[in-house]
Design a protein around this motif. Structure first.
Motif, PDB file in Angstrom:
ATOM      1  N   ARG A  57      -0.799 -19.008  -2.258  1.00 32.64           N
ATOM      2  CA  ARG A  57      -1.428 -20.098  -3.001  1.00 32.64           C
ATOM      3  C   ARG A  57      -2.872 -20.195  -2.530  1.00 32.64           C
ATOM      4  O   ARG A  57      -3.123 -20.303  -1.325  1.00 32.64           O
ATOM      5  N   HIS A  64       8.015 -21.329  -1.367  1.00 31.99           N
ATOM      6  CA  HIS A  64       8.732 -22.324  -2.174  1.00 31.99           C
ATOM      7  C   HIS A  64      10.169 -22.278  -1.692  1.00 31.99           C
ATOM      8  O   HIS A  64      10.845 -21.256  -1.854  1.00 31.99           O
ATOM      9  N   HIS A  66      14.083 -24.083  -1.206  1.00 29.64           N
ATOM     10  CA  HIS A  66      15.170 -25.027  -1.435  1.00 29.64           C
ATOM     11  C   HIS A  66      16.225 -24.791  -0.363  1.00 29.64           C
ATOM     12  O   HIS A  66      16.376 -23.671   0.137  1.00 29.64           O
ATOM     13  N   HIS A  79      14.014 -29.857  -1.830  1.00 35.54           N
ATOM     14  CA  HIS A  79      12.847 -28.971  -1.800  1.00 35.54           C
ATOM     15  C   HIS A  79      12.097 -29.249  -0.501  1.00 35.54           C
ATOM     16  O   HIS A  79      11.540 -30.335  -0.320  1.00 35.54           O
ATOM     17  N   SER A 105       0.794 -18.813  -6.855  1.00 40.20           N
ATOM     18  CA  SER A 105       0.906 -20.161  -7.400  1.00 40.20           C
ATOM     19  C   SER A 105      -0.235 -20.404  -8.384  1.00 40.20           C
ATOM     20  O   SER A 105      -1.396 -20.530  -7.988  1.00 40.20           O
ATOM     21  N   GLU A 185      17.520 -29.351  -8.467  1.00 42.63           N
ATOM     22  CA  GLU A 185      16.986 -28.271  -7.638  1.00 42.63           C
ATOM     23  C   GLU A 185      18.155 -27.343  -7.340  1.00 42.63           C
ATOM     24  O   GLU A 185      19.232 -27.796  -6.935  1.00 42.63           O
TER      25      GLU A 185
END
Length: 247
Positions: A57, A64, A66, A79, A105, A185
């Motif tokens: 990013r 990212h 989860h 998240h 991103s 999610e």
């Protein structure tokens, strides 16, 4: 190794501080869903299972993630906010690392979020043979199982292991259960694509958290699980029967 993108999992480890959010309904017309306020559990958090897409990013490493974790108030899923979370003890991770390709991103005008998109990095060739490992993003309203099958078919893949995280709209399980939550999610516990009677079929065992914080697990129903905002995937080709393709 110089890996620039990929996917990692970690099934243990202690984190402190730990920050996370859960899915929430959007309060405006510009987004299909949003996030809860940030949760900041007291003390350390013990990871049960975390799944992270690795990318970049603004030119810097970014993940990212989860996962499911145990807090002082019980088991939770959501998240993880990686930039506000710290590892409190050594953690062993496993995964797939790639060089020459990654997730970046980027602004997405369809959803009005910054989302991971697969991109090439630099001028060098990817670190694995073409089609051995694929990075992919599935867009809103596409059935996740069908989309994976179409991706594999387009690249001549007859069997594969599937890793990834994302969001689905009102999850439906193969045993008839339904998660009646617009915003979710999701992480894939175990994903496979294989040929059955000459047709590609996707098998996804997932965990999902709804807007109330309830955690559900099971095998997804076929043709009834549209993506809500995004689903990021790492697909690794394998020989029929489960052996990984060399490369």
């Amino acid at each position: 190794m110089g890996c620039q993108g990929g996917f990692v999992t970690f099934d243990h480890g202690r984190f402190e501080p730990f920050r996370y959010v859960m899915p929430s309904l959007s309060s405006d017309a510009s987004h299909a869903a949003w996030y809860s306020p940030t949760f900041a559990p007291e003390g350390s958090v013990r990871m049960h299972r975390g799944c992270a897409i690795v990318g970049q990013r603004d030119g810097l490493p970014f993940i990212h993630c989860h996962g499911i974790w145990d807090t002082s108030e019980g088991r939770r899923m959501g998240h993880m906010l990686a930039s506000d979370t710290r590892v409190a003890e050594p953690v062993e991770v496993t995964g797939i690392g790639l060089k020459g390709v990654t997730f970046d991103s980027l602004e997405d005008p369809e959803t009005n979020f910054r989302l991971f998109e697969p991109v090439r990095v630099g001028n060098e060739d990817p670190s694995v043979p073409e089609h051995s490992v694929l990075l992919a993003r599935v867009r809103p309203n596409e059935d996740i199982g069908r989309a994976i099958e179409q991706i594999c078919a387009a690249h001549g893949i007859e069997a594969a292991d599937v890793h990834g995280i994302g969001s689905l709209n009102e999850v439906r399980f193969a045993d008839g259960r339904r998660v009646g939550s617009l915003a979710t999610e999701v992480m894939i516990h175990e994903g496979r694509v294989e040929q059955i009677s000459g047709q590609l079929r996707t098998h996804l065992h997932i965990a999902v958290v709804d807007t109330e914080g309830n955690i559900h697990e099971g095998i997804l129903a076929r043709d009834d699980n549209p993506v809500l905002v995004t689903f990021e995937l790492v697909i690794r080709a394998s020989a029929p029967g489960g052996a990984r393709r060399e490369g």
